[in-house]
Design an enzyme around this catalytic site. Structure first.
Site, PDB file in Angstrom:
ATOM      1  N   GLU A  55      17.105 -52.085 -48.098  1.00  0.00           N
ATOM      2  CA  GLU A  55      17.835 -51.769 -49.332  1.00  0.00           C
ATOM      3  C   GLU A  55      19.283 -52.229 -49.236  1.00  0.00           C
ATOM      4  O   GLU A  55      19.856 -52.754 -50.199  1.00  0.00           O
ATOM      5  CB  GLU A  55      17.832 -50.255 -49.589  1.00  0.00           C
ATOM      6  N   CYS A  96      16.292 -44.241 -46.992  1.00  0.00           N
ATOM      7  CA  CYS A  96      16.896 -43.291 -46.048  1.00  0.00           C
ATOM      8  C   CYS A  96      18.223 -42.779 -46.614  1.00  0.00           C
ATOM      9  O   CYS A  96      18.746 -43.304 -47.603  1.00  0.00           O
ATOM     10  CB  CYS A  96      17.097 -43.950 -44.687  1.00  0.00           C
ATOM     11  N   CYS A  99      21.070 -45.323 -46.963  1.00  0.00           N
ATOM     12  CA  CYS A  99      20.824 -46.255 -48.076  1.00  0.00           C
ATOM     13  C   CYS A  99      21.044 -45.583 -49.423  1.00  0.00           C
ATOM     14  O   CYS A  99      21.526 -46.210 -50.370  1.00  0.00           O
ATOM     15  CB  CYS A  99      19.415 -46.836 -47.985  1.00  0.00           C
TER      16      CYS A  99
HETATM   17  N1  THU Z   1      14.051 -48.834 -42.967  1.00  0.00           N
HETATM   18  C1  THU Z   1      14.416 -49.501 -44.110  1.00  0.00           C
HETATM   19  O1  THU Z   1      14.460 -50.740 -44.143  1.00  0.00           O
HETATM   20  N2  THU Z   1      14.720 -48.747 -45.206  1.00  0.00           N
HETATM   21  C2  THU Z   1      14.753 -47.382 -45.229  1.00  0.00           C
HETATM   22  O2  THU Z   1      15.171 -46.791 -46.206  1.00  0.00           O
HETATM   23  C3  THU Z   1      14.219 -46.631 -44.089  1.00  0.00           C
HETATM   24  C4  THU Z   1      13.980 -47.408 -42.849  1.00  0.00           C
HETATM   25  C5  THU Z   1      13.733 -49.630 -41.767  1.00  0.00           C
HETATM   26  C6  THU Z   1      14.723 -49.466 -40.639  1.00  0.00           C
HETATM   27  C7  THU Z   1      13.879 -49.796 -39.444  1.00  0.00           C
HETATM   28  O3  THU Z   1      13.905 -51.195 -39.236  1.00  0.00           O
HETATM   29  C8  THU Z   1      12.468 -49.395 -39.838  1.00  0.00           C
HETATM   30  O4  THU Z   1      12.484 -49.226 -41.240  1.00  0.00           O
HETATM   31  C9  THU Z   1      11.984 -48.112 -39.196  1.00  0.00           C
HETATM   32  O5  THU Z   1      12.892 -47.091 -39.374  1.00  0.00           O
END
Ligand code: THU
Length: 136
Positions: A55, A96, A99
């Protein structure tokens, strides 16, 4: 551009992820008011905390192309490779906490579109996902 099409773009962007450590490949597609789409994918690092989420890459991509005030929606698609007995295939993944705050910076009404597939999308505003987001 409807939600399903934007979600499809997020799905295709998940193929760009660099996720050797988690096997969790996330794609994001940010839609602007002008109708452009900016993609992002997670980029992991040996020093795990240096990882960037899909994101934030997509939003940064849009901002750097002049759309800081024009992001209207972000779709997110996550593919899990099934390691460590986790489910494999596309799974629902909401943004998350970091983000959420990062997205909120560029508009409290930005629509967040998540789902396992395009027929089961959950759509909420970033303000709903991050009530009382921080502003300086
Ligand atoms: N991840 C994202 O790309 N976006 C999120 O909102 C949550 C987590 C990624 C980070 C990491 O590379 C993988 O997912 C596992 O946490």
């Amino acid at each position: 551009m409807n939600d399903k099409l934007l979600f499809r773009r997020a799905k295709s962007a998940s193929g760009l992820a660099y996720a050797p450590y988690s096997g969790f490949r996330v794609g994001a597609a940010a839609l602007t008011a002008s109708g452009e789409i900016f993609e992002g994918a997670n980029v992991e690092n040996s020093s795990y905390g240096a990882t960037v989420c899909a994101e934030r890459v997509a939003v940064s991509n849009a901002v750097l192309h002049g759309h800081k005030d024009g992001i209207v929606a972000i779709a997110i698609a996550a593919f899990s490779d099934g390691r460590d007995h986790k489910p494999s295939g596309f799974v629902v993944a909401h943004p998350c906490g970091i983000c959420r705050q990062f997205i909120f910076e560029f508009g409290a009404d930005i629509r967040i579109i998540v789902g396992k597939d395009e027929d089961h999308l959950d759509v909420r505003s970033i303000s709903e996902l991050l009530p009382q987001g921080f502003r300086l």
